[in-house]
Structure formats: structure tokens, C-alpha cells
Motif scaffolding. Structure first.
Motif, PDB file in Angstrom:
ATOM      1  N   UNK A  63       0.872  -1.305   0.130  1.00 46.92           N
ATOM      2  CA  UNK A  63       0.131   0.101   0.137  1.00 46.92           C
ATOM      3  C   UNK A  63       0.860   1.323   0.195  1.00 46.92           C
ATOM      4  N   UNK A  64       1.898   1.271   0.635  1.00 44.14           N
ATOM      5  CA  UNK A  64       2.897   2.456   0.679  1.00 44.14           C
ATOM      6  C   UNK A  64       3.912   2.540  -0.258  1.00 44.14           C
ATOM      7  N   UNK A  65       4.496   1.241  -0.776  1.00 45.08           N
ATOM      8  CA  UNK A  65       5.288   1.323  -1.934  1.00 45.08           C
ATOM      9  C   UNK A  65       4.546   1.641  -3.315  1.00 45.08           C
ATOM     10  N   UNK A  66       3.635   1.277  -3.519  1.00 45.14           N
ATOM     11  CA  UNK A  66       2.932   1.222  -4.652  1.00 45.14           C
ATOM     12  C   UNK A  66       2.925   2.680  -5.491  1.00 45.14           C
ATOM     13  N   UNK A  67       2.557   3.866  -4.677  1.00 44.71           N
ATOM     14  CA  UNK A  67       2.677   5.123  -5.051  1.00 44.71           C
ATOM     15  C   UNK A  67       4.011   5.504  -5.312  1.00 44.71           C
ATOM     16  N   UNK A  68       4.715   5.284  -4.374  1.00 45.26           N
ATOM     17  CA  UNK A  68       6.336   5.657  -4.789  1.00 45.26           C
ATOM     18  C   UNK A  68       6.831   5.030  -5.996  1.00 45.26           C
ATOM     19  N   UNK A  69       6.523   3.727  -6.287  1.00 44.00           N
ATOM     20  CA  UNK A  69       6.842   3.116  -7.441  1.00 44.00           C
ATOM     21  C   UNK A  69       6.362   3.612  -8.792  1.00 44.00           C
ATOM     22  N   UNK A  70       4.978   4.004  -8.745  1.00 45.37           N
ATOM     23  CA  UNK A  70       4.264   4.531  -9.757  1.00 45.37           C
ATOM     24  C   UNK A  70       4.755   6.086 -10.092  1.00 45.37           C
ATOM     25  N   UNK A  71       5.156   6.888  -9.017  1.00 41.90           N
ATOM     26  CA  UNK A  71       5.638   8.016  -9.222  1.00 41.90           C
ATOM     27  C   UNK A  71       7.282   7.985 -10.099  1.00 41.90           C
ATOM     28  N   UNK A  72       8.157   7.150  -9.793  1.00 44.43           N
ATOM     29  CA  UNK A  72       9.087   6.968 -10.534  1.00 44.43           C
ATOM     30  C   UNK A  72       8.952   6.395 -11.928  1.00 44.43           C
ATOM     31  N   UNK A  91       1.118 -16.731  -6.974  1.00 45.49           N
ATOM     32  CA  UNK A  91       1.176 -17.076  -5.747  1.00 45.49           C
ATOM     33  C   UNK A  91       2.130 -16.172  -5.025  1.00 45.49           C
ATOM     34  N   UNK A  92       2.257 -14.887  -5.678  1.00 49.16           N
ATOM     35  CA  UNK A  92       3.451 -14.000  -5.001  1.00 49.16           C
ATOM     36  C   UNK A  92       2.753 -12.502  -5.175  1.00 49.16           C
ATOM     37  N   UNK A  93       3.353 -11.551  -4.661  1.00 48.47           N
ATOM     38  CA  UNK A  93       2.556 -10.314  -4.554  1.00 48.47           C
ATOM     39  C   UNK A  93       2.956  -9.440  -6.111  1.00 48.47           C
ATOM     40  N   UNK A  94       2.413  -8.286  -6.030  1.00 41.72           N
ATOM     41  CA  UNK A  94       2.747  -7.732  -7.315  1.00 41.72           C
ATOM     42  C   UNK A  94       1.444  -7.290  -8.066  1.00 41.72           C
ATOM     43  N   UNK A  95       0.173  -7.998  -7.762  1.00 45.74           N
ATOM     44  CA  UNK A  95      -1.167  -7.725  -8.543  1.00 45.74           C
ATOM     45  C   UNK A  95      -1.290  -6.344  -8.536  1.00 45.74           C
ATOM     46  N   UNK A  96      -1.157  -5.565  -7.184  1.00 45.53           N
ATOM     47  CA  UNK A  96      -1.647  -4.181  -7.196  1.00 45.53           C
ATOM     48  C   UNK A  96      -0.813  -3.319  -8.000  1.00 45.53           C
TER      49      UNK A  96
END
Length: 284
Positions: A63-72, A91-96
Motif C-alpha cells: 500500500x505504501x510502496x505502490x505510489x512510490x513506484x508509480x511516481x518513479x 502465488x506472489x505479490x505484485x498484482x496491485x
């Protein structure tokens, strides 16, 4: 400024030699690599001499990292997404991150490669024209049994992951749900030093785990043959016939309990079917 690209990069599930040349090239070229666990990915990158910065990205900080990565990404940087092993999002994270990157207009492109699911299917000797992947079954016994009961009449091949401390319980519940004679395959530590493969029936695989002929250590992928088409149809018909007769004398909840005892099926599944046969709508 044009947005960057999010590369979804598959990494080895064991043997480091399975990393593709394209994957290595992408991992060198991007500005940042989002990793599930840097302790797992750093040794791979070190072996390649790749010094690209890493950013932890997992289910607990997404939840916190996604906006940071999108910004970059929107600022024009290219980012690679990797999981601990294999293909991300399986079966791993990353969908969001993938979903929100697409919605923001960022190009998301796959860099395919190793996958424990496909590796197991390729050597299981079971039909692969139709298959479904179910990841890790619920850890609690009742939920696990219900999940397997719901798949008892599925005609496609079934693929699961399991932890070593739960593999025996999972096979026991699979025998109860599918029968001991259902064909199955179990792969342990695929592509790693102690890789091993077991082929037989659910009953023989369970016996092997119980006697430690099949050590319950390492990471497991297990594959189960689908139900025969005719058998699945007959079983479904039998359930409806039993429920219809019971519903003539009993309310849906009691009819489901009696049918579960007679058929050896899960009560919730039969209760929902009883509501449908009785003209009611199951609650969500």
C-alpha cells in the motif's frame, strides 16, 4: 515526459542457470528493482555482477510502496518487478502494482522464464489441455477440506503449492475429497540440488510421505488429475437427486447435513445447492 516501463521479470526457482539472457539484460538496465525479499534476490544479482538498486515490495508494504513506484515510473524511470523465485504474481505479490501501473498508462511488459507451475506440469505426465492453479490451500483443516471438496468434480488438472509441514495433511484431505486412486504427481525442490519427482496415486503418495520414503522437506508442487467427465456428471446428478428427495421432507439446512453424511461431501456446498434447488438464493 514519457512514462517508463514496468518489467515483470521471472527469476530462477532454484538453478541460477535458468535465468534468461533477456532477464539479465533488463535487470542491469532498469533504474530500480522491486523485490519481494532482498535477502533472496541479492545473491542472484551478486552472482551476475548486477548493482541495480533494490526496493523491498511485498504484501505487507504494498500500500505504501505502490505510489512510490508509480511516481518513479511516471517520471520516466524503468522498473523491474521480481519475486523470491519464479514468475511474479503467481502465488506472489505484485498484482496491485501491475494493475495500478496499467491504469496510470504505464507500459507493463513480461520477461517470461522459470515457473514452478509450468515446470511441474511439464513432467507430471497428466493432461495439460485444461488446468487450474490453486496456490497454497488454506492452512486450517476445515477450510482446506472445503476447498478440496469444492474441486472434487473439476475435470481439469489441478496444481497446488504446499509447505513441507503441511504436505501430509494436504494429501490426507485430498484422498478424502478425491479418492485414493486419483492419479497425482508431487515435485520437491524443483531445479534445486535435491530435486525429486514422485508419480502415482494420491494414496501411494500419502503412504510415501507417512513412511518418509518421500521426505517432507523443501518446497512442494503437487498436481492432481481431474475427475473423469462421466464420473463428475454422475456425481453431480446424484447430489441433486438426493437433495431433491430430502427437500420434500426437510428444510435446506437439515437436508444438506443429511446429504453430507450420505455422500461424504461438504455441508456448505450442499446447503448452497439445496437453496438453489429449493428456489432460494444463497447468501454471499
Amino acid at each position: 515526459m514519457a512514462a517508463g516501463t514496468l518489467f515483470v521479470v521471472a527469476t530462477p526457482i532454484g538453478n541460477l542457470g535458468d535465468l534468461t539472457a533477456r532477464a539479465e539484460s533488463v535487470l542491469r538496465a532498469v533504474s530500480l528493482i522491486a523485490v519481494e525479499d532482498s535477502r533472496r534476490t541479492a545473491p542472484l544479482l551478486s552472482s551476475l555482477g548486477v548493482r541495480t538498486p533494490l526496493l523491498p515490495y511485498h504484501e505487507h508494504n504494498a500500500e505504501a510502496r505502490t505510489p512510490q513506484l508509480l511516481e518513479r515510473l511516471l517520471a520516466g524511470e524503468d522498473v523491474a518487478l521480481v519475486s523470491d523465485a519464479g514468475t511474479p504474481l503467481i502465488a506472489d505479490p505484485g498484482y496491485r502494482l501491475v494493475r495500478e501501473a496499467r491504469e496510470a498508462g504505464v507500459l507493463v511488459t513480461p520477461v517470461p522464464g522459470p515457473s514452478a507451475v509450468m515446470a511441474a506440469l511439464s513432467v507430471a505426465g497428466l493432461a495439460t489441455d485444461v488446468f487450474t492453479f490453486h496456490g497454497f490451500l488454506p492452512p486450517k483443516a476445515m477450510a482446506r477440506r472445503r476447498a478440496l471438496e469444492a474441486l472434487a468434480t473439476a475435470e481439469g488438472t489441478l496444481v497446488f503449492f504446499e509447505a513441507p509441514h503441511r504436505i501430509e495433511a494436504a494429501l490426507e484431505d485430498a484422498v478424502s475429497a478425491f479418492g485414493s486412486s486419483r492419479e497425482a504427481y508431487l515435485g520437491r525442490e524443483l531445479t534445486k540440488r535435491f530435486e525429486s519427482h514422485y508419480r502415482g496415486t494420491l494414496g501411494t503418495l500419502l503412504d510415501a510421505v507417512r513412511t518418509e520414503a518421500l521426505p517432507a522437506r523443501g518446497e512442494f508442487v503437487w498436481v492432481v488429475a481431474g475427475a473423469p467427465a462421466a464420473a463428475g456428471a454422475d456425481l453431480a446428478l446424484g447430489e441433486d437427486q438426493v437433495l431433491r428427495e430430502l427437500l420434500k421432507e426437510l428444510p435446506p439446512a437439515r437436508a444438506a447435513r443429511v446429504a453430507a453424511a450420505l455422500l461424504g461431501k461438504g455441508k456448505r456446498q450442499l446447503y448452497e445447492r439445496a437453496l438453489v434447488l429449493g428456489g432460494e438464493t444463497p447468501s454471499p
